[in-house]
Design a protein around this motif. Structure first.
Motif, PDB file in Angstrom:
ATOM      1  N   GLU A  32     -31.979 152.051 134.776  1.00 50.78           N
ATOM      2  CA  GLU A  32     -31.313 151.385 135.894  1.00 50.78           C
ATOM      3  C   GLU A  32     -29.964 152.048 136.201  1.00 50.78           C
ATOM      4  O   GLU A  32     -29.604 152.240 137.364  1.00 50.78           O
ATOM      5  CB  GLU A  32     -31.109 149.907 135.564  1.00 50.78           C
ATOM      6  N   PHE A  58     -28.824 153.900 139.670  1.00 51.95           N
ATOM      7  CA  PHE A  58     -27.658 153.495 140.465  1.00 51.95           C
ATOM      8  C   PHE A  58     -26.719 154.674 140.705  1.00 51.95           C
ATOM      9  O   PHE A  58     -26.199 154.851 141.806  1.00 51.95           O
ATOM     10  CB  PHE A  58     -26.910 152.360 139.767  1.00 51.95           C
ATOM     11  N   ARG A  79     -31.270 149.699 145.652  1.00 53.31           N
ATOM     12  CA  ARG A  79     -32.171 148.607 145.320  1.00 53.31           C
ATOM     13  C   ARG A  79     -31.498 147.267 145.584  1.00 53.31           C
ATOM     14  O   ARG A  79     -30.263 147.172 145.572  1.00 53.31           O
ATOM     15  CB  ARG A  79     -32.581 148.699 143.843  1.00 53.31           C
ATOM     16  N   TYR A 122     -29.973 145.363 140.342  1.00 50.27           N
ATOM     17  CA  TYR A 122     -30.107 146.234 139.174  1.00 50.27           C
ATOM     18  C   TYR A 122     -29.981 145.393 137.913  1.00 50.27           C
ATOM     19  O   TYR A 122     -29.223 144.418 137.883  1.00 50.27           O
ATOM     20  CB  TYR A 122     -29.033 147.331 139.168  1.00 50.27           C
ATOM     21  N   CYS A 147     -28.395 145.308 134.615  1.00 49.45           N
ATOM     22  CA  CYS A 147     -27.241 146.027 134.095  1.00 49.45           C
ATOM     23  C   CYS A 147     -26.759 145.385 132.796  1.00 49.45           C
ATOM     24  O   CYS A 147     -27.358 144.432 132.291  1.00 49.45           O
ATOM     25  CB  CYS A 147     -26.122 146.067 135.132  1.00 49.45           C
TER      26      CYS A 147
END
Length: 322
Positions: A117, A121, A128, A131, A133
């Motif tokens: 992810e 990014f 998207r 995410y 995170c």
């Protein structure tokens, strides 16, 4: 499939749910119980609408459960985290998904999920809708080990401080109890096992029969303990969030700053070598002679001992001596 005309998307419902939760807390802080009840009822309707948008009308029953593996793993994790509403470890995420959603999350696939992810990014920021995170530690604003959050959550919700582990555990218990009460009084065995795990770690939860717990009793016990820690934990998170907004860029606010860089900057251990102080050099100690006998340790020569050749007087030869 895009949402129908006039029907809010799951992302919009999540934002509305977060807004209503904040409103309920503020109303309780003002001791305005009437407003809190009104907001709470609206919050339940928003949560029901989210369930319908994600699971379908009335939730997915056994006959209509989709085949395993059709839902991407990041969507599975997102659904479980949205239900919990707090940063969570992969093991809890898998348990929640297995209890409330059809199918399971493969634990091996969560190992590199957050790293993928972050790479996505940094390659294409905000490409998207959301995410998965890292949670950020309140002291160093570094990624918290093993805790996953959602990028659309407020920054304060994605930060963990000294008290956050307990408050997040209690928040998760409240959310699971709320979703368990929506089954018309029937709690699935997997959900009941999950409730029992939370109840065993929350003092004051009335115990039913072995392995069972009333969701309402669990919610009341969790809310009572949460009142003790909520204010201090919220203050620490807000202070850390203010620092993160001023010190971190967009990517670091989602995935955390580099912990090693912050430690080096704080300690300065990787700087230039220290310069020795000015002044005359220290005297070098003399090395003793090898096999040298200590002073006064030699034995005195006997009087009748012959003198050494070196000590004898040199004799000159003359013609008269021949």
């Amino acid at each position: 499939m895009p949402p129908s005309q006039g029907v809010p998307s799951p992302e919009a419902l999540e934002a509305r749910i977060a807004e209503l939760r904040t409103g309920v807390r503020r109303a309780m802080a003002r001791n305005d119980r009437q407003a809190a009840r009104t907001l709470r009822a609206e919050l339940r309707r928003a949560e029901d609408a989210w369930d319908d948008a994600v699971l379908g009308e009335g939730g997915a029953g056994p006959a209509e459960a989709p085949e395993r593996g059709l839902v991407p793993v990041r969507d599975q994790v997102h659904q479980a985290l949205t239900l919990l509403g707090v940063p969570a470890a992969p093991k809890l995420i898998g348990s929640v998904y297995a209890a409330f959603f059809p199918g399971e999350i493969a634990g091996t696939r969560l190992t590199s999920l957050r790293r993928d992810e972050e790479r996505s990014f940094r390659t294409a920021p905000y490409a998207r809708p959301y995410y998965l995170c890292a949670a950020l530690t309140a002291d160093l604003l570094a990624p918290a080990r093993g805790l996953i959050t959602v990028s659309t959550w407020p920054l304060e919700q994605r930060i963990v401080g000294p008290l956050s582990a307990r408050t997040d555990f209690l928040h998760a218990a409240l959310r699971i109890a709320e979703h368990a009460r929506r089954g018309n009084g029937v709690v699935a065995p997997a959900v009941q096992r999950l409730l029992w795990r939370f109840a065993s770690n929350i003092p004051g939860t009335p115990a039913g029969s072995v392995g069972t717990v009333d969701p309402n009793a669990l919610a009341e016990a969790a809310e009572a303990e949460l009142e003790v820690h909520r204010s201090a934990d919220g203050r620490q998170r807000r202070q850390a969030a203010d620092r993160a907004r001023t010190q971190l860029d967009d990517a670091d606010r989602l995935f955390g700053s580099r912990l090693r860089a912050m430690r080096v900057a704080a300690s300065g251990t990787d700087g230039p070598a220290p310069v020795p102080p000015a002044g005359p050099p220290a005297p070098t100690p003399l090395r003793p002679r090898r096999n040298a006998a200590p002073k006064g340790s030699r034995k005195p020569r006997r009087a009748d001992a012959p003198a050494s050749p070196a000590s004898r007087p040199h004799r000159t030869t003359h013609e008269d001596d021949r």
